[in-house]
Design a protein around this motif. Structure first.
Motif, PDB file in Angstrom:
ATOM      1  N   TYR A 142      -4.738   2.571   0.812  1.00  0.00           N
ATOM      2  CA  TYR A 142      -3.856   3.221  -0.165  1.00  0.00           C
ATOM      3  C   TYR A 142      -4.659   4.241  -0.957  1.00  0.00           C
ATOM      4  CZ  TYR A 142      -0.196   3.369  -3.825  1.00  0.00           C
ATOM      5  OH  TYR A 142       0.786   3.743  -4.693  1.00  0.00           O
ATOM      6  N   THR A 143      -4.117   5.436  -1.117  1.00  0.00           N
ATOM      7  CA  THR A 143      -4.787   6.477  -1.892  1.00  0.00           C
ATOM      8  C   THR A 143      -4.030   6.720  -3.180  1.00  0.00           C
ATOM      9  OG1 THR A 143      -5.591   7.536   0.129  1.00  0.00           O
ATOM     10  CG2 THR A 143      -5.616   8.851  -1.881  1.00  0.00           C
ATOM     11  N   TYR A 144      -4.733   6.544  -4.293  1.00  0.00           N
ATOM     12  CA  TYR A 144      -4.129   6.705  -5.611  1.00  0.00           C
ATOM     13  C   TYR A 144      -5.124   7.426  -6.509  1.00  0.00           C
ATOM     14  CZ  TYR A 144      -2.382   5.461 -10.267  1.00  0.00           C
ATOM     15  OH  TYR A 144      -1.937   5.508 -11.562  1.00  0.00           O
ATOM     16  N   SER A 145      -4.645   8.434  -7.219  1.00  0.00           N
ATOM     17  CA  SER A 145      -5.484   9.218  -8.115  1.00  0.00           C
ATOM     18  C   SER A 145      -6.744   9.711  -7.393  1.00  0.00           C
ATOM     19  CB  SER A 145      -5.866   8.412  -9.371  1.00  0.00           C
ATOM     20  OG  SER A 145      -6.562   9.209 -10.306  1.00  0.00           O
ATOM     21  N   ARG A 146      -6.533  10.216  -6.165  1.00  0.00           N
ATOM     22  CA  ARG A 146      -7.585  10.807  -5.333  1.00  0.00           C
ATOM     23  C   ARG A 146      -8.678   9.800  -4.936  1.00  0.00           C
ATOM     24  NH1 ARG A 146      -7.652  14.895  -9.272  1.00  0.00           N
ATOM     25  NH2 ARG A 146      -9.906  14.779  -9.512  1.00  0.00           N
ATOM     26  N   THR A 147      -8.350   8.515  -5.006  1.00  0.00           N
ATOM     27  CA  THR A 147      -9.285   7.473  -4.582  1.00  0.00           C
ATOM     28  C   THR A 147      -8.633   6.622  -3.492  1.00  0.00           C
ATOM     29  OG1 THR A 147     -10.294   7.374  -6.782  1.00  0.00           O
ATOM     30  CG2 THR A 147     -10.668   5.496  -5.326  1.00  0.00           C
ATOM     31  N   ARG A 148      -9.357   6.375  -2.422  1.00  0.00           N
ATOM     32  CA  ARG A 148      -8.834   5.570  -1.315  1.00  0.00           C
ATOM     33  C   ARG A 148      -9.287   4.126  -1.488  1.00  0.00           C
ATOM     34  NH1 ARG A 148      -6.853   6.515   3.840  1.00  0.00           N
ATOM     35  NH2 ARG A 148      -7.388   4.978   5.449  1.00  0.00           N
ATOM     36  N   PHE A 149      -8.333   3.202  -1.439  1.00  0.00           N
ATOM     37  CA  PHE A 149      -8.622   1.786  -1.608  1.00  0.00           C
ATOM     38  C   PHE A 149      -8.388   1.055  -0.288  1.00  0.00           C
ATOM     39  CE2 PHE A 149      -7.364   3.258  -5.850  1.00  0.00           C
ATOM     40  CZ  PHE A 149      -8.443   2.817  -6.600  1.00  0.00           C
ATOM     41  N   GLU A 150      -9.389   0.300   0.135  1.00  0.00           N
ATOM     42  CA  GLU A 150      -9.254  -0.570   1.296  1.00  0.00           C
ATOM     43  C   GLU A 150      -8.814  -1.951   0.807  1.00  0.00           C
ATOM     44  OE1 GLU A 150      -9.367   0.506   4.288  1.00  0.00           O
ATOM     45  OE2 GLU A 150     -10.035   2.519   3.701  1.00  0.00           O
ATOM     46  N   PRO A 151      -7.893  -2.594   1.519  1.00  0.00           N
ATOM     47  CA  PRO A 151      -7.326  -3.843   0.993  1.00  0.00           C
ATOM     48  C   PRO A 151      -8.282  -5.022   1.050  1.00  0.00           C
ATOM     49  CG  PRO A 151      -6.492  -3.409   3.192  1.00  0.00           C
ATOM     50  CD  PRO A 151      -7.284  -2.192   2.799  1.00  0.00           C
ATOM     51  N   ARG A 152      -8.269  -5.802  -0.004  1.00  0.00           N
ATOM     52  CA  ARG A 152      -8.918  -7.110   0.026  1.00  0.00           C
ATOM     53  C   ARG A 152      -7.981  -8.095   0.710  1.00  0.00           C
ATOM     54  NH1 ARG A 152     -13.325  -8.327  -3.168  1.00  0.00           N
ATOM     55  NH2 ARG A 152     -14.128  -6.627  -4.462  1.00  0.00           N
ATOM     56  N   PRO A 153      -8.494  -9.177   1.299  1.00  0.00           N
ATOM     57  CA  PRO A 153      -7.627 -10.140   1.998  1.00  0.00           C
ATOM     58  C   PRO A 153      -6.726 -10.914   1.036  1.00  0.00           C
ATOM     59  CG  PRO A 153      -9.910 -10.899   1.958  1.00  0.00           C
ATOM     60  CD  PRO A 153      -9.932  -9.507   1.439  1.00  0.00           C
ATOM     61  N   TRP A 154      -5.619 -11.406   1.571  1.00  0.00           N
ATOM     62  CA  TRP A 154      -4.633 -12.143   0.779  1.00  0.00           C
ATOM     63  C   TRP A 154      -5.154 -13.528   0.369  1.00  0.00           C
ATOM     64  CZ3 TRP A 154       0.019  -9.958  -0.522  1.00  0.00           C
ATOM     65  CH2 TRP A 154       0.483  -8.877   0.241  1.00  0.00           C
ATOM     66  N   PRO A 155      -5.180 -13.857  -0.915  1.00  0.00           N
ATOM     67  CA  PRO A 155      -5.367 -15.264  -1.307  1.00  0.00           C
ATOM     68  C   PRO A 155      -4.112 -16.053  -0.948  1.00  0.00           C
ATOM     69  CG  PRO A 155      -5.740 -13.765  -3.165  1.00  0.00           C
ATOM     70  CD  PRO A 155      -5.087 -12.967  -2.084  1.00  0.00           C
ATOM     71  N   ASP A 156      -4.261 -17.336  -0.638  1.00  0.00           N
ATOM     72  CA  ASP A 156      -3.104 -18.160  -0.281  1.00  0.00           C
ATOM     73  C   ASP A 156      -2.050 -18.168  -1.381  1.00  0.00           C
ATOM     74  OD1 ASP A 156      -4.217 -18.763   2.158  1.00  0.00           O
ATOM     75  OD2 ASP A 156      -5.016 -20.710   1.531  1.00  0.00           O
ATOM     76  N   SER A 157      -2.488 -18.181  -2.633  1.00  0.00           N
ATOM     77  CA  SER A 157      -1.547 -18.211  -3.754  1.00  0.00           C
ATOM     78  C   SER A 157      -0.666 -16.962  -3.775  1.00  0.00           C
ATOM     79  CB  SER A 157      -2.302 -18.341  -5.084  1.00  0.00           C
ATOM     80  OG  SER A 157      -3.301 -17.330  -5.201  1.00  0.00           O
ATOM     81  N   LEU A 158      -1.217 -15.838  -3.341  1.00  0.00           N
ATOM     82  CA  LEU A 158      -0.467 -14.589  -3.328  1.00  0.00           C
ATOM     83  C   LEU A 158       0.443 -14.500  -2.098  1.00  0.00           C
ATOM     84  CD1 LEU A 158      -0.105 -12.111  -5.069  1.00  0.00           C
ATOM     85  CD2 LEU A 158      -2.025 -11.046  -3.901  1.00  0.00           C
ATOM     86  N   LEU A 159      -0.001 -15.059  -0.982  1.00  0.00           N
ATOM     87  CA  LEU A 159       0.847 -15.084   0.216  1.00  0.00           C
ATOM     88  C   LEU A 159       2.124 -15.875  -0.025  1.00  0.00           C
ATOM     89  CD1 LEU A 159      -1.587 -15.537   3.256  1.00  0.00           C
ATOM     90  CD2 LEU A 159      -0.058 -13.598   2.798  1.00  0.00           C
ATOM     91  N   ARG A 160       2.036 -16.968  -0.781  1.00  0.00           N
ATOM     92  CA  ARG A 160       3.225 -17.773  -1.067  1.00  0.00           C
ATOM     93  C   ARG A 160       4.244 -16.945  -1.850  1.00  0.00           C
ATOM     94  NH1 ARG A 160      -0.727 -21.805  -2.067  1.00  0.00           N
ATOM     95  NH2 ARG A 160      -0.528 -21.536  -4.328  1.00  0.00           N
ATOM     96  N   ILE A 161       3.764 -16.173  -2.810  1.00  0.00           N
ATOM     97  CA  ILE A 161       4.662 -15.334  -3.590  1.00  0.00           C
ATOM     98  C   ILE A 161       5.241 -14.219  -2.721  1.00  0.00           C
ATOM     99  CG2 ILE A 161       4.744 -13.669  -5.492  1.00  0.00           C
ATOM    100  CD1 ILE A 161       2.755 -15.439  -6.973  1.00  0.00           C
ATOM    101  N   LYS A 162       4.420 -13.637  -1.855  1.00  0.00           N
ATOM    102  CA  LYS A 162       4.900 -12.586  -0.952  1.00  0.00           C
ATOM    103  C   LYS A 162       6.080 -13.085  -0.120  1.00  0.00           C
ATOM    104  CE  LYS A 162       2.860 -11.223   3.060  1.00  0.00           C
ATOM    105  NZ  LYS A 162       3.826 -10.719   4.082  1.00  0.00           N
TER     106      LYS A 162
END
Length: 202
Positions: free
Chosen positions: A66-86
């Motif tokens: 994802y590129t935001y404010s001219r900076t490209r971000f590579e994703p960190r892996p999903w924590p299990d707690s966040l996958l449940r919410i997803k």
């Protein structure tokens, strides 16, 4: 409470102030606060590089950059707690998400300036699912062309806002600073990055 349509011209908004019950929202806040690798991101404004007034983390499937404010971000892996919410949000929205921007507002001085989630990686009509946990904050929307088309929502603990259709094309949104006492807040904006065909195996 079911999702309720929000009346705003040329926008497609649905809101549930209690998507997560208070006890579930409190447990989710504690888990995510510990599980997410919070970072200090930087923004580029008027030729200056400044620390963003909040902590953040970009999380997602492999390749969901994802590129935001001219900076490209590579994703960190999903924590299990966040996958449940997803999975909960996908069931509620009927959309499929492969990434999330997690923001942590430490107090009322932390904020988000006016912007739209209209980056090319998101496509022309992205579905953005915004889940709020912790301190309640004001959320403002303003039309890009019509001065009178404005809206204020109170994003409270456990609330869910869905933004779809032409909302990002027609509107900007922000979370303004406040001098009032404010508990820490975590906001999760789930989205789908359009991956190159090679990355999807097609």
């Amino acid at each position: 409470m079911a999702m309720t349509r929000v009346d705003l011209p040329s926008a497609d908004l649905c809101f549930d102030p209690v998507f997560l019950a208070d006890d579930l929202a409190t447990a989710a806040f504690a888990e995510l606060d510990a599980d997410i690798a919070w970072e200090q991101h930087y923004v580029h404004l008027f030729g200056r590089t400044l620390p963003a007034p909040r902590q953040s983390c970009w999380i997602g499937d492999s390749g969901a950059s994802y590129t935001y404010s001219r900076t490209r971000f590579e994703p960190r892996p999903w924590p299990d707690s966040l996958l449940r919410i997803k999975h909960q949000l996908e069931a509620a929205s009927g959309a499929s998400f492969n990434s999330v921007l997690a923001n942590r507002y430490r107090d009322g001085a932390d904020c988000m300036g006016w912007h739209a989630d209209d980056e090319c990686e998101l496509g022309p009509q992205p579905v953005i699912a915004s889940l709020s946990l912790g301190g309640s904050r004001r959320f403002l929307l303003r039309s890009r062309t019509e001065l009178a088309d404005r809206l204020e929502l109170r994003l409270s603990h456990g609330s869910l806002l869905l933004m779809r259709g032409d909302t990002q094309t027609r509107y900007q949104h922000c979370v303004p600073r406040t001098t009032k006492p404010c508990a820490p807040r975590i906001n999760l904006t789930f989205r789908r990055i359009l991956l190159p065909l090679a990355a999807t195996g097609s």
